[in-house]
Each structure stands twice: as structure tokens, then as C-alpha cells.
Design a protein around this motif. Structure first.
Motif, PDB file in Angstrom:
ATOM      1  N   LEU A  30       0.846  -1.183   0.000  1.00  0.00           N
ATOM      2  CA  LEU A  30       0.000   0.000   0.000  1.00  0.00           C
ATOM      3  C   LEU A  30       0.886   1.240   0.000  1.00  0.00           C
ATOM      4  O   LEU A  30       1.776   1.385   0.845  1.00  0.00           O
ATOM      5  CB  LEU A  30      -0.913   0.012   1.233  1.00  0.00           C
ATOM      6  CG  LEU A  30      -1.924  -1.133   1.335  1.00  0.00           C
ATOM      7  CD1 LEU A  30      -2.760  -0.987   2.594  1.00  0.00           C
ATOM      8  CD2 LEU A  30      -2.829  -1.189   0.098  1.00  0.00           C
ATOM      9  N   GLN A  31       0.631   2.132  -0.950  1.00  0.00           N
ATOM     10  CA  GLN A  31       1.406   3.350  -1.119  1.00  0.00           C
ATOM     11  C   GLN A  31       0.481   4.564  -1.081  1.00  0.00           C
ATOM     12  O   GLN A  31      -0.741   4.413  -1.171  1.00  0.00           O
ATOM     13  CB  GLN A  31       2.150   3.302  -2.460  1.00  0.00           C
ATOM     14  CG  GLN A  31       3.140   2.146  -2.562  1.00  0.00           C
ATOM     15  CD  GLN A  31       3.747   2.019  -3.954  1.00  0.00           C
ATOM     16  OE1 GLN A  31       3.055   2.156  -4.948  1.00  0.00           O
ATOM     17  NE2 GLN A  31       5.049   1.758  -4.013  1.00  0.00           N
ATOM     18  N   PRO A  32       1.039   5.769  -0.967  1.00  0.00           N
ATOM     19  CA  PRO A  32       0.193   6.959  -1.022  1.00  0.00           C
ATOM     20  C   PRO A  32      -0.509   7.049  -2.371  1.00  0.00           C
ATOM     21  O   PRO A  32       0.021   6.589  -3.387  1.00  0.00           O
ATOM     22  CB  PRO A  32       1.185   8.122  -0.850  1.00  0.00           C
ATOM     23  CG  PRO A  32       2.388   7.509  -0.215  1.00  0.00           C
ATOM     24  CD  PRO A  32       2.453   6.100  -0.718  1.00  0.00           C
ATOM     25  N   PRO A  33      -1.702   7.618  -2.412  1.00  0.00           N
ATOM     26  CA  PRO A  33      -2.432   7.726  -3.684  1.00  0.00           C
ATOM     27  C   PRO A  33      -1.756   8.711  -4.622  1.00  0.00           C
ATOM     28  O   PRO A  33      -0.889   9.489  -4.221  1.00  0.00           O
ATOM     29  CB  PRO A  33      -3.812   8.237  -3.248  1.00  0.00           C
ATOM     30  CG  PRO A  33      -3.532   9.002  -1.990  1.00  0.00           C
ATOM     31  CD  PRO A  33      -2.428   8.258  -1.301  1.00  0.00           C
ATOM     32  N   GLU A  34      -2.149   8.657  -5.867  1.00  0.00           N
ATOM     33  CA  GLU A  34      -1.607   9.608  -6.850  1.00  0.00           C
ATOM     34  C   GLU A  34      -1.880  11.034  -6.382  1.00  0.00           C
ATOM     35  O   GLU A  34      -3.005  11.387  -6.021  1.00  0.00           O
ATOM     36  CB  GLU A  34      -2.270   9.386  -8.216  1.00  0.00           C
ATOM     37  CG  GLU A  34      -2.006   8.018  -8.832  1.00  0.00           C
ATOM     38  CD  GLU A  34      -0.549   7.824  -9.213  1.00  0.00           C
ATOM     39  OE1 GLU A  34       0.188   8.826  -9.270  1.00  0.00           O
ATOM     40  OE2 GLU A  34      -0.158   6.660  -9.458  1.00  0.00           O
ATOM     41  N   LEU A  66       3.481  -1.040   4.072  1.00  0.00           N
ATOM     42  CA  LEU A  66       3.302   0.383   3.824  1.00  0.00           C
ATOM     43  C   LEU A  66       4.621   0.933   3.305  1.00  0.00           C
ATOM     44  O   LEU A  66       5.653   0.836   3.985  1.00  0.00           O
ATOM     45  CB  LEU A  66       2.903   1.118   5.104  1.00  0.00           C
ATOM     46  CG  LEU A  66       1.543   0.775   5.711  1.00  0.00           C
ATOM     47  CD1 LEU A  66       1.329   1.563   6.984  1.00  0.00           C
ATOM     48  CD2 LEU A  66       0.409   1.040   4.725  1.00  0.00           C
ATOM     49  N   ARG A  67       4.603   1.512   2.130  1.00  0.00           N
ATOM     50  CA  ARG A  67       5.838   2.006   1.509  1.00  0.00           C
ATOM     51  C   ARG A  67       5.579   3.404   0.915  1.00  0.00           C
ATOM     52  O   ARG A  67       4.563   3.648   0.293  1.00  0.00           O
ATOM     53  CB  ARG A  67       6.300   1.044   0.418  1.00  0.00           C
ATOM     54  CG  ARG A  67       7.495   1.515  -0.391  1.00  0.00           C
ATOM     55  CD  ARG A  67       8.101   0.367  -1.189  1.00  0.00           C
ATOM     56  NE  ARG A  67       8.925  -0.496  -0.332  1.00  0.00           N
ATOM     57  CZ  ARG A  67       9.547  -1.598  -0.768  1.00  0.00           C
ATOM     58  NH1 ARG A  67       9.432  -1.975  -2.034  1.00  0.00           N
ATOM     59  NH2 ARG A  67      10.285  -2.315   0.054  1.00  0.00           N
ATOM     60  N   GLY A  68       6.536   4.301   1.160  1.00  0.00           N
ATOM     61  CA  GLY A  68       6.450   5.633   0.580  1.00  0.00           C
ATOM     62  C   GLY A  68       5.810   6.669   1.474  1.00  0.00           C
ATOM     63  O   GLY A  68       5.442   7.759   0.998  1.00  0.00           O
TER      64      GLY A  68
END
Length: 329
Positions: A30-34, A66-68
């Protein structure tokens, strides 16, 4: 609706080594949204708003990465852990660890050159964590992965190859022994002394605490202690995990590991003292390795593991490497 709310904040990504197991990505990335900044404050808000979805996702995928999100230190990692409201559970085991901040500890401080074998956290203790959460503060320059293994796959494959032996071990149960010195020895990945492990230097109090954890204890002349645990199950089935039989034991990791001084630091037999054949243990070790999932740590990664469904370990690495841990019920 809960899934839709969550997906507004999290973008599903990919990582090296990721596998699809029974239709699910392990780990789910799961990464931050665009267009999202990926800051910790926003992540904390998303967690608090979507705790139920996130917890179900951990169980569904067994691991969530969780990455980014630019998590920088133990304090921010602790904030993430506490945002869920899960109850803390104190680590009990042989790994030397140091308290860092509130609910955060160092992971195993044994030599980075050593491989930490696959295990469910605190598998031998009556009360074990449901969740193991890891945070990478300093990624290693080479190696140092935290490999994970879907536990049910090990059971399935062992039943295919050794059905009678598996059922015999299941029927009889398992017996483990582990020997600890009095003081910590950070030159060993299993070097935690009994005084640190039980939080006391008083033998009577240590025995009392050991008994509460399901241990028998024998004191050694040089000041160490031999702990005996058993019977323990070979596999376990946990609610909400599709009725799968998890390989919830540490037979391979504790089978016949001997110290140079001549006594066993650990052993694993059937509960009636019957030996587990070496070839069975060796093949199980191979199967676990074949089923393992590897990914390379990046700075700021936070990895949630379903401890009831996954074995995990640590690959040897070059220094520096700093991974912190929290364990929750």
C-alpha cells in the motif's frame, strides 16, 4: 463502503519478491495515492478512519507493506502502531533486544552475519502476538531481507510427502528444550539471558514467571537454565483463516542445535521423547525455503505480519541494518 474509503488514501503497488498465494498478493503493498504527499500525519488519519478494513486486510493477505510514507524514526513508528489501538504484548524469547521507545524495540540484535531461521513469533509461549509489525529505519546495503512463508503451504506439502509422520507428530505433540545463560550474549542470535527474558535475577521469581508461560525449568551449575516446553501442537487452525492448518511450530529451528561446550542449546522431539527423523526435518527445511517470499527493505517501510499465518526470519546482511519491531495482540 469501507473498501472505497480506504482506496481513496492507499494505492496498491508492487514490490520485488511479491507472490500471489491462493489468489492474494503477499505482501500487499500500500502506497500513497496519486498526488498524495505520503506524510505520516495523513497516514495516521487514514489508519484511524479505516482500522477495521486494515485489520481485515492483514488477515486476508497475511502481510501488508506500507511504503512511501516517509516514516523516519521510532517515535513515528510508535504513533502508527498506537493508531490501531491494539493491545501490546511483551516479547518473551531468546533474541537479544533493546527497548527503544514506548512500544518499540530493536529486532534481534544477534550478529548480522547469521541467518535467523523462520518462525512464528513466540510460538512456544501460551500467549503469542497476533501481529508483528516491523519498521526499517536503516536498510542494509546488501542482504538483510525479512523473508516470510505462508504457514499453511508448509503443512500441505509436508502432508503430501510425510502424511504418517505428520499425523504422528500431531497426535503425540512436541517437546522443546532451550538453554539460556544468565546474562545476555549479543554475539549470538539466541543470546538473551534468562535474567533479561524473565525481567528478574531472582530464580524463584523466574520459575514463577516461567510456569505462567507454560515452562518447566532446570538450573545449570554454571548459572544458566534449561527450559522445557511441551506438549505443544504441530499445527494450529485459527478463526478467520479459511480453516487452514498452520505449521505452527519451530521443529526445524530447534532440532538438535548444539553448543561447543557439549550441551544442547535447543532440541525438538515428540512429546513422548521419540526422535523426529533427520530426513523429515531436512526436507521440511527445504520446503519452507522453497515457499519463502523475499523483498528488499527500503527506508521507512512498515511491514504488518499476521503472526498466526506467516513464518518469518532474517537473511544475513552487511551492516548497517536497523529494523525495529512492535508486537500486538
Amino acid at each position: 463502503m469501507l473498501m472505497e474509503m480506504s482506496c481513496k488514501y492507499f494505492k496498491v503497488g508492487r514490490c520485488e519478491g511479491q507472490k500471489v498465494v491462493d489468489g492474494e498478493a503477499v505482501p500487499l503493498v500500500l502506497q500513497p495515492p496519486e498526488g498524495g504527499g505520503g506524510e505520516v500525519e495523513g497516514l495516521l488519519w487514514a489508519i484511524r478512519e479505516n482500522k477495521e478494513w486494515f485489520e481485515k486486510t492483514i488477515v486476508k493477505n497475511s502481510a501488508v507493506l506500507l511504503r512511501g510514507f516517509h516514516v523516519k524514526n521510532a517515535q513515528e513508528f510508535n504513533d502508527i502502531v498506537e493508531a490501531f489501538g491494539w493491545e501490546d504484548i511483551r516479547y518473551v524469547g531468546p533474541a537479544p533486544r533493546t527497548h527503544v521507545y514506548k512500544r518499540v524495540w530493536t529486532a534481534n540484535e544477534g550478529p548480522l552475519s547469521e541467518f535467523i531461521y523462520y518462525h512464528h513469533e513466540m510460538v512456544l509461549i501460551k500467549e503469542f502476538p497476533e501481529k508483528v509489525i516491523l519498521f526499517c529505519e536503516v536498510p542494509p546495503p546488501e542482504g538483510g531481507e525479512t523473508p516470510i512463508v505462508p504457514s499453511f503451504r508448509v503443512t500441505e506439502r509436508m502432508l503430501e510427502e510425510y502424511p504418517e509422520m505428520v499425523e504422528e507428530m500431531e497426535r503425540k505433540g512436541l517437546r522443546y528444550t532451550f538453554t539460556a545463560l544468565s546474562k545476555n550474549d549479543t554475539s549470538s542470535m539466541r543470546g538473551r539471558g534468562w535474567e533479561d527474558a524473565f525481567g528478574t535475577s531472582d530464580r524463584v521469581e523466574a520459575e514463577k514467571r516461567g510456569k505462567a508461560l507454560g515452562m518447566e525449568m532446570e538450573w545449570l551449575a554454571e548459572g544458566g537454565v534449561k527450559t522445557i516446553l511441551g506438549p505443544r501442537p504441530l499445527t494450529r487452525v485459527f478463526e478467520g483463516r479459511k480453516g487452514r492448518r498452520m505449521w505452527f511450530n519451530t521443529v526445524v529451528g530447534m532440532h538438535g542445535n548444539e553448543l561447543s561446550s557439549g550441551y544442547y542449546i535447543s532440541s525438538a522431539t515428540m512429546a513422548d521423547a521419540s526422535e523426529i527423523p533427520d530426513e523429515v526435518v531436512k526436507r521440511c527445511q527445504e520446503i519452507i525455503e522453497e515457499e519463502s517470499i523475499q523483498f528488499k527493505w527500503q527506508k521507512g517501510d512498515v511491514l504488518f505480519l499476521d503472526n498466526l499465518a506467516l513464518l518469518h526470519g532474517r537473511r544475513p546482511s552487511l551492516p548497517p541494518r536497523k529494523v525495529l519491531v512492535a508486537t500486538c495482540k
